[in-house]
Design a protein around this motif. Structure first.
Motif, PDB file in Angstrom:
ATOM      1  N   ASP A 102       0.762  -1.158  -0.053  1.00 12.20           N
ATOM      2  CA  ASP A 102      -0.142   0.135   0.118  1.00 12.20           C
ATOM      3  C   ASP A 102       0.688   1.241  -0.229  1.00 12.20           C
ATOM      4  O   ASP A 102       0.602   2.289  -0.455  1.00 12.20           O
ATOM      5  N   GLN A 126       2.169   1.924  -3.444  1.00 15.04           N
ATOM      6  CA  GLN A 126       1.399   2.092  -4.572  1.00 15.04           C
ATOM      7  C   GLN A 126       1.005   3.604  -4.105  1.00 15.04           C
ATOM      8  O   GLN A 126       0.985   4.200  -5.366  1.00 15.04           O
ATOM      9  N   GLN A 127       1.158   4.118  -3.052  1.00 13.11           N
ATOM     10  CA  GLN A 127       0.751   5.457  -3.000  1.00 13.11           C
ATOM     11  C   GLN A 127       1.980   6.493  -3.507  1.00 13.11           C
ATOM     12  O   GLN A 127       1.858   7.390  -4.100  1.00 13.11           O
ATOM     13  N   ASN A 173       1.792   6.071  -7.221  1.00  9.21           N
ATOM     14  CA  ASN A 173       0.658   7.083  -7.984  1.00  9.21           C
ATOM     15  C   ASN A 173       1.026   8.519  -7.961  1.00  9.21           C
ATOM     16  O   ASN A 173       0.842   9.209  -8.759  1.00  9.21           O
ATOM     17  N   ALA A 189       1.400  11.797  -1.712  1.00  5.10           N
ATOM     18  CA  ALA A 189       1.800  10.345  -1.190  1.00  5.10           C
ATOM     19  C   ALA A 189       1.581  10.228   0.293  1.00  5.10           C
ATOM     20  O   ALA A 189       0.895   9.183   0.905  1.00  5.10           O
ATOM     21  N   GLY A 217      -1.959   9.806   0.999  1.00 12.21           N
ATOM     22  CA  GLY A 217      -2.430   8.613   0.608  1.00 12.21           C
ATOM     23  C   GLY A 217      -2.209   7.323   1.724  1.00 12.21           C
ATOM     24  O   GLY A 217      -2.719   6.398   2.042  1.00 12.21           O
ATOM     25  N   ILE A 218      -0.859   7.410   2.094  1.00 11.78           N
ATOM     26  CA  ILE A 218      -0.435   6.466   3.070  1.00 11.78           C
ATOM     27  C   ILE A 218      -1.052   6.407   4.186  1.00 11.78           C
ATOM     28  O   ILE A 218      -1.481   5.350   4.861  1.00 11.78           O
ATOM     29  N   ALA A 228      -4.179   4.830   3.876  1.00 12.64           N
ATOM     30  CA  ALA A 228      -4.132   3.306   3.513  1.00 12.64           C
ATOM     31  C   ALA A 228      -3.675   2.527   4.812  1.00 12.64           C
ATOM     32  O   ALA A 228      -4.213   1.584   5.204  1.00 12.64           O
TER      33      ALA A 228
END
Length: 435
Positions: free
Chosen positions: A400, A403-404, A407, A426, A429-430, A433
């Protein structure tokens, strides 16, 4: 590696899962040693994967069915692992839609062993403890809980290299010999410098690399500690190696070295044959993917050279696990034991490029070459990388976090977002997640 596909998978397996629930309730079994067949003694095993594991493509399912006439194997696959993982979590929470065998990416093994161990069969109860010596200690340990339950058998590992298009290199006036290239890009700065030379001569329709997300994944794969430390503490925001990989990837994006493709998208798939990029980050499992996307027309146009940076790296690798809801646990175990045994891992590497995790298979493929990739010595090249790759520290949300970050790099690459702004995205997003 889409919700619609996951929904279709759930629908297709609904009847089988409902039957499993009845059988398990009737016998009080957890699925750890259960087995059921129809009135004719036939068993259909479902296997749910992501990306291209290559079992079907290498003819392994057909071979197993021939050896076991009572077994039929039905595979479903989701292209993007992140979509697959979301669907798997949904199915685990609801208890339905699960296959007899589920693929697990190495970056998810901490979640498997620390958060989901009650959802999967302890393979040691089916005989897996006798197989521990067939694998490296690190590969075996990654799918084993702290109290000794083994939840998955290893399929492959992902030693890294660079795959490149020799025909595009020639047109741009660059050398094509893999040893010469390894010297020229012995450092990541050297790799980017050669990319500038390519961009200057290749024209606007072709670029040096497919995506800076690929570059980042290669670089971070060279590190032992990435997003978590050994105690399980999240350290991505303080890790100099993460910052270095991020800064280099941002630099590549800002210098226009990327084709700005989103990995695993239809346009990315098409670009393998269109010549939109000249190099790509190439863990061993990518060889089979390239063959599938570029097709016969790509044979002889590709080659492989060692990774820049002076150290080997690993990107990916997977396991096969059995959910406790499976009514066919014994038959499922027999299948995954066979698929991950040395002879099958050897065949899979020769056909698809998936580098073995089984020690005997690793020894057996050391001299293998691949005609598709200009007769590159893939056994030697990936074997050396596998031997010297770091044993990575993996955390519960390892995939995860990555991925962030990738992205956010996509924002830099495709939208021109500043490095600072993208990094803050990021981090947000982390946080979401990780929870």
């Amino acid at each position: 590696m889409p919700i619609s596909r996951a929904a279709r998978q759930a629908t297709l397996r609904l009847g089988a899962v409902a039957l499993a629930g009845v059988l398990l309730a009737a016998c009080g079994s957890s699925g750890s040693s259960g087995s059921s067949a129809d009135k004719n003694g036939k068993v259909t095993l479902t296997i749910d994967l992501f990306g291209t594991f290559g079992f079907k493509e290498a003819g392994l399912y057909a071979e197993y069915e021939k050896l076991h006439p009572n077994i039929t194997i039905k595979e479903t696959s989701t292209e993007q692992e992140n979509d697959y993982w979301k669907a798997l979590n949904t199915h685990l929470s609801g208890g339905g839609g699960l296959a007899d065998i589920q693929g697990i990416e190495v970056g998810r093994t901490a979640a498997l062993t620390q958060q989901m161990s009650d959802k999967f069969v302890d393979l040691n109860t089916l005989g897996a403890k006798d197989l521990a010596g067939d694998y490296s200690k690190a590969k075996w340990a990654a799918a084993t809980t702290s109290d000794g339950r083994t939840l998955g058998l290893g399929t492959d590992v992902g030693p890294e290299a660079i795959c490149y298009r020799t025909d595009l290199f020639k047109k741009a006036g660059l050398p094509t010999d893999r040893d010469e290239l390894a010297k020229k890009w012995s450092t990541w700065d050297g790799y980017l410098s050669l990319g500038k030379q390519y961009e200057a001569k290749a024209g606007s329709k072709s670029h040096w690399m497919d995506s800076v997300a690929s570059l980042y994944s290669l670089m971070i794969g060279q590190q032992k500690e990435r997003y978590y430390d050994a105690s399980g503490k999240l350290i991505y925001d303080k890790n100099a190696a993460v910052k270095s990989a991020w800064d280099t990837s941002v630099k590549a994006a800002q210098e226009g070295l990327s084709a700005r493709l989103t990995q695993w998208s239809p346009s990315w798939n098409q670009a393998f044959s269109s010549g939109s990029f000249a190099t790509i980050g190439c863990p061993a499992w990518m060889l089979g993917y390239i063959k599938g996307q570029a097709g016969d027309a790509g044979k002889g146009k590709w080659d492989i050279a060692p990774l820049p940076g002076g150290v080997a790296g690993n990107w990916g690798g997977s396991y096969l696990a059995i959910p406790r809801t499976s009514p066919h646990a014994k038959e499922a175990y027999d299948l995954i034991k066979w698929l991950t045994a040395a002879p099958q891992q050897e065949k899979l590497f020769k056909k698809q490029g998936s580098f073995p995790s089984n020690l005997d298979a690793i020894a057996a493929v050391k001299d293998v070459k691949d005609a598709y990739f200009s007769n590159a010595p893939i056994g030697e090249l990936f074997g050396k990388a596998a031997e010297t790759s770091p044993v990575q520290v993996l955390g519960v949300h390892d995939r995860d976090v990555e991925q962030q970050i990738t992205n956010a790099l996509g924002e830099v690459e495709q939208k021109g977002t500043s490095s600072a702004t993208a990094w803050s995205h990021a981090e947000t997003g982390i946080e979401n997640a990780v929870g």
